[in-house]
Enzyme design. Structure first.
Site, PDB file in Angstrom:
ATOM      1  N   CYS A  94     -29.141  10.038   4.234  1.00  0.00           N
ATOM      2  CA  CYS A  94     -28.352   9.300   5.229  1.00  0.00           C
ATOM      3  C   CYS A  94     -27.020  10.007   5.505  1.00  0.00           C
ATOM      4  O   CYS A  94     -26.360  10.497   4.593  1.00  0.00           O
ATOM      5  CB  CYS A  94     -28.099   7.879   4.731  1.00  0.00           C
ATOM      6  SG  CYS A  94     -27.234   6.872   5.951  1.00  0.00           S
ATOM      7  N   CYS A 131     -21.204   5.840   2.325  1.00  0.00           N
ATOM      8  CA  CYS A 131     -20.931   4.593   1.586  1.00  0.00           C
ATOM      9  C   CYS A 131     -20.912   4.906   0.077  1.00  0.00           C
ATOM     10  O   CYS A 131     -21.945   5.330  -0.474  1.00  0.00           O
ATOM     11  CB  CYS A 131     -22.002   3.549   1.911  1.00  0.00           C
ATOM     12  SG  CYS A 131     -22.329   3.416   3.687  1.00  0.00           S
ATOM     13  N   CYS A 150     -23.765   4.128  -2.474  1.00  0.00           N
ATOM     14  CA  CYS A 150     -25.174   4.238  -2.077  1.00  0.00           C
ATOM     15  C   CYS A 150     -25.850   5.534  -2.528  1.00  0.00           C
ATOM     16  O   CYS A 150     -25.412   6.642  -2.178  1.00  0.00           O
ATOM     17  CB  CYS A 150     -25.291   4.102  -0.562  1.00  0.00           C
ATOM     18  SG  CYS A 150     -27.022   4.080  -0.034  1.00  0.00           S
ATOM     19  N   CYS A 204     -38.347  -7.628   4.299  1.00  0.00           N
ATOM     20  CA  CYS A 204     -37.153  -6.952   4.809  1.00  0.00           C
ATOM     21  C   CYS A 204     -37.346  -5.440   4.734  1.00  0.00           C
ATOM     22  O   CYS A 204     -37.561  -4.887   3.655  1.00  0.00           O
ATOM     23  CB  CYS A 204     -35.946  -7.378   3.985  1.00  0.00           C
ATOM     24  SG  CYS A 204     -34.424  -6.616   4.559  1.00  0.00           S
ATOM     25  N   CYS A 225     -37.403  -9.142   8.652  1.00  0.00           N
ATOM     26  CA  CYS A 225     -35.988  -8.766   8.604  1.00  0.00           C
ATOM     27  C   CYS A 225     -35.934  -7.246   8.619  1.00  0.00           C
ATOM     28  O   CYS A 225     -36.805  -6.590   8.037  1.00  0.00           O
ATOM     29  CB  CYS A 225     -35.352  -9.314   7.323  1.00  0.00           C
ATOM     30  SG  CYS A 225     -33.616  -8.836   7.142  1.00  0.00           S
ATOM     31  N   CYS A 282     -28.077 -11.791   9.045  1.00  0.00           N
ATOM     32  CA  CYS A 282     -28.034 -11.689   7.589  1.00  0.00           C
ATOM     33  C   CYS A 282     -26.891 -10.732   7.271  1.00  0.00           C
ATOM     34  O   CYS A 282     -26.981  -9.543   7.602  1.00  0.00           O
ATOM     35  CB  CYS A 282     -29.364 -11.149   7.053  1.00  0.00           C
ATOM     36  SG  CYS A 282     -29.334 -10.779   5.282  1.00  0.00           S
ATOM     37  N   ARG A 309     -28.074 -15.330  -0.922  1.00  0.00           N
ATOM     38  CA  ARG A 309     -29.062 -14.554  -1.695  1.00  0.00           C
ATOM     39  C   ARG A 309     -28.413 -13.828  -2.867  1.00  0.00           C
ATOM     40  O   ARG A 309     -27.467 -13.048  -2.680  1.00  0.00           O
ATOM     41  CB  ARG A 309     -29.777 -13.547  -0.776  1.00  0.00           C
ATOM     42  CG  ARG A 309     -30.893 -12.781  -1.498  1.00  0.00           C
ATOM     43  CD  ARG A 309     -31.815 -12.041  -0.543  1.00  0.00           C
ATOM     44  NE  ARG A 309     -32.293 -12.934   0.491  1.00  0.00           N
ATOM     45  CZ  ARG A 309     -31.982 -12.827   1.772  1.00  0.00           C
ATOM     46  NH1 ARG A 309     -31.243 -11.834   2.186  1.00  0.00           N
ATOM     47  NH2 ARG A 309     -32.429 -13.694   2.640  1.00  0.00           N
TER      48      ARG A 309
HETATM   49  N1  SAM Z   1     -28.513   1.987   6.157  1.00  0.00           N
HETATM   50  C1  SAM Z   1     -28.407   0.634   6.529  1.00  0.00           C
HETATM   51  C2  SAM Z   1     -26.997   0.123   6.421  1.00  0.00           C
HETATM   52  O1  SAM Z   1     -26.246   0.566   5.572  1.00  0.00           O
HETATM   53  O2  SAM Z   1     -26.657  -0.760   7.200  1.00  0.00           O
HETATM   54  C3  SAM Z   1     -29.334  -0.281   5.776  1.00  0.00           C
HETATM   55  C4  SAM Z   1     -29.607  -0.101   4.306  1.00  0.00           C
HETATM   56  S1  SAM Z   1     -28.237  -0.293   3.188  1.00  0.00           S
HETATM   57  C5  SAM Z   1     -28.892   0.363   1.714  1.00  0.00           C
HETATM   58  C6  SAM Z   1     -28.095  -2.053   2.982  1.00  0.00           C
HETATM   59  C7  SAM Z   1     -27.068  -2.580   2.031  1.00  0.00           C
HETATM   60  O3  SAM Z   1     -27.483  -2.389   0.691  1.00  0.00           O
HETATM   61  C8  SAM Z   1     -25.678  -2.018   2.058  1.00  0.00           C
HETATM   62  O4  SAM Z   1     -24.899  -2.520   3.097  1.00  0.00           O
HETATM   63  C9  SAM Z   1     -25.134  -2.458   0.718  1.00  0.00           C
HETATM   64  O5  SAM Z   1     -24.490  -3.721   0.838  1.00  0.00           O
HETATM   65  C10 SAM Z   1     -26.384  -2.596  -0.158  1.00  0.00           C
HETATM   66  N2  SAM Z   1     -26.381  -1.579  -1.228  1.00  0.00           N
HETATM   67  C11 SAM Z   1     -26.627  -0.264  -1.088  1.00  0.00           C
HETATM   68  N3  SAM Z   1     -26.520   0.379  -2.271  1.00  0.00           N
HETATM   69  C12 SAM Z   1     -26.182  -0.550  -3.184  1.00  0.00           C
HETATM   70  C13 SAM Z   1     -25.915  -0.506  -4.579  1.00  0.00           C
HETATM   71  N4  SAM Z   1     -25.924   0.639  -5.262  1.00  0.00           N
HETATM   72  N5  SAM Z   1     -25.625  -1.663  -5.218  1.00  0.00           N
HETATM   73  C14 SAM Z   1     -25.574  -2.823  -4.519  1.00  0.00           C
HETATM   74  N6  SAM Z   1     -25.811  -2.925  -3.207  1.00  0.00           N
HETATM   75  C15 SAM Z   1     -26.110  -1.803  -2.538  1.00  0.00           C
HETATM   76  C1  DTB Z   2     -28.700  -6.198   0.835  1.00  0.00           C
HETATM   77  O1  DTB Z   2     -27.636  -6.822   1.000  1.00  0.00           O
HETATM   78  N1  DTB Z   2     -29.112  -5.720  -0.334  1.00  0.00           N
HETATM   79  C2  DTB Z   2     -30.370  -5.018  -0.182  1.00  0.00           C
HETATM   80  C3  DTB Z   2     -30.729  -5.277   1.296  1.00  0.00           C
HETATM   81  N2  DTB Z   2     -29.569  -5.953   1.796  1.00  0.00           N
HETATM   82  C4  DTB Z   2     -31.169  -4.192   2.153  1.00  0.00           C
HETATM   83  C5  DTB Z   2     -30.318  -3.587  -0.606  1.00  0.00           C
HETATM   84  C6  DTB Z   2     -29.878  -3.403  -2.044  1.00  0.00           C
HETATM   85  C7  DTB Z   2     -29.943  -1.933  -2.351  1.00  0.00           C
HETATM   86  C8  DTB Z   2     -29.638  -1.629  -3.791  1.00  0.00           C
HETATM   87  C9  DTB Z   2     -29.657  -0.185  -4.077  1.00  0.00           C
HETATM   88  C10 DTB Z   2     -31.005   0.468  -3.847  1.00  0.00           C
HETATM   89  O2  DTB Z   2     -32.041  -0.032  -4.321  1.00  0.00           O
HETATM   90  O3  DTB Z   2     -31.026   1.548  -3.241  1.00  0.00           O
HETATM   91 FE1  SF4 Z   3     -26.702   5.079   4.607  1.00  0.00          FE
HETATM   92 FE2  SF4 Z   3     -26.672   3.903   2.250  1.00  0.00          FE
HETATM   93 FE3  SF4 Z   3     -24.593   3.611   3.867  1.00  0.00          FE
HETATM   94 FE4  SF4 Z   3     -26.951   2.421   4.473  1.00  0.00          FE
HETATM   95  S1  SF4 Z   3     -25.640   1.969   2.724  1.00  0.00           S
HETATM   96  S2  SF4 Z   3     -25.598   3.584   5.852  1.00  0.00           S
HETATM   97  S3  SF4 Z   3     -28.382   3.941   3.646  1.00  0.00           S
HETATM   98  S4  SF4 Z   3     -25.300   5.539   2.938  1.00  0.00           S
END
Ligand code: SAM
Ligand code: DTB
Ligand code: SF4
Length: 338
Positions: A69, A73, A76, A113, A144, A204, A276
């Protein structure tokens, strides 16, 4: 004598007399500061006014496009900016997504989702993702998606395909946000939520705690969400899953009771939302999860994977529901079920 009676009403309710009533960060912080038993009591009261307190809704996640990506973030593992074990993949074929959705339904999930590690979908991706929505919905599941930023046309296309919910998190307070993400702004996120709302898709939106933020930032996040008008239908509260190679790995973990407080404050300020208990459940014991349900969480991610990290096994979750007397909602639970 109950101390709840002595808590000023202003600390428990937004000033509803004003038509433009908004939650001030101070009001939300006052909720966080309540003695835990008073906060839990109040959250249970609000929960019971809007939902069956013994019912839980199950959503299953699938990563339809993993890793690589462009965003940065800091939490992530899927960001191309960081060196993690996640390998970048391509968008999954529709048939495989539908098979995974059927398996989730067979396990008892009511919402499926689909998440993609994108900054936003490219025009060429829209045909495939809308087809996923159509076919997953045809299985009788709520749909979703979380695909990053959307413009108005993309939101309309997803609505036309039948999408029920779009997940896009505010993640943290506006003040803390710049410490976590630099490649998109808070306003970008609010704009996407506006397009989703305008398209008629359920919103959401939630965030992550345990990123080293302070209570004021947690209160700031909740105030932002609660002041969306209307507030989101679903509010995922994630506890940071620390992944090696991400900048936030090694952050001081949050006091578990502070996580419970965050759930309770989300419940009180967004009474009709599905709150959630999201990422981070695998690191919690059963008693802590039960406290989160007590605080008003009425939905979880169900299935042994989140997107790239692990989640409790379905068998462990089902055993927990049995021990707590929780019933799985047969359809997406509705406000006012009770
Ligand atoms: N890329 C898209 C975005 O960021 O909008 C969708 C997927 S992203 C992984 C969805 C959400 O997962 C993020 O906004 C964040 O709140 C959550 N998330 C990602 N990595 C995480 C982590 N290591 N621990 C907890 N929540 C996480
Ligand atoms: C949200 O708030 N939490 C979910 C879903 N929306 C997409 C994602 C959690 C991701 C946790 C880290 C991972 O598994 O990569
Ligand atoms: Fe990309 Fe992860 Fe950020 Fe979603 S949360 S925009 S997958 S870096």
């Amino acid at each position: 004598m109950s101390t709840v009676a002595t808590i000023p009403l202003s600390a428990l309710k937004k000033p509803a007399a004003r038509p433009d009533a908004r939650w001030r960060v101070d009001d939300v912080e006052a909720l966080f500061a309540l003695p835990l038993m008073d906060l839990l009591h109040r959250a249970q009261q609000v929960h019971r006014e809007h939902f069956d307190p013994n019912e839980i809704q199950l959503s299953t996640l699938l990563s339809i496009k993993t890793g690589g990506c462009a965003e940065d973030c800091g939490y992530c593992p899927q960001s191309a900016h960081f060196d993690t074990d996640v390998k970048a993949g391509r968008l999954m074929p529709v048939t495989e997504v539908v098979e995974a959705a059927q398996a989730a339904k067979d396990q008892g999930a009511t919402r499926f989702c689909m998440g993609a590690a994108w900054r936003s979908p490219k025009p060429r991706d829209m045909e495939a993702v809308t087809e996923m929505v159509r076919q997953v919905k045809a299985l009788g599941l709520e749909t979703c998606m979380t695909l990053g930023m959307l413009d108005a046309e993309q939101a309309d296309a997803l609505k036309d395909a039948g999408l029920d919910y779009y997940n896009h998190n505010l993640d943290t307070s506006p003040e803390y946000y710049g410490r976590i993400i630099s490649t998109r702004t808070y306003q970008d996120r609010l704009d996407t939520l506006g397009h989703v709302r305008d398209a008629g898709i359920n919103v959401c939106s939630g965030g992550i705690v345990g990123m080293g933020e302070g209570r004021t930032h947690r209160a700031g996040l909740i105030a932002q969400l609660a002041n969306l008008d209307p507030h989101p239908e679903s509010v995922p509260i994630n506890n940071l899953v620390q992944v090696e190679g991400t900048p936030l790995a090694g952050t001081e973990p949050l006091d578990p009771f502070e996580f419970v407080r965050t759930i309770a404050v989300a419940r009180i300020t967004m009474p009709g939302a599905m709150v959630r208990l999201s990422a981070g459940r695998e690191q919690m014991d059963d008693a802590l999860q039960a406290l989160c349900f007590m605080a008003g969480a009425n939905s979880i991610f169900y299935g042994d994977r989140l997107l790239t990290t692990s989640n409790p096994q379905a068998t462990r979750d089902r055993a927990l529901f049995d021990r707590l007397g929780l019933r799985v909602a047969r359809e997406g639970a509705r406000e006012g079920a009770r």
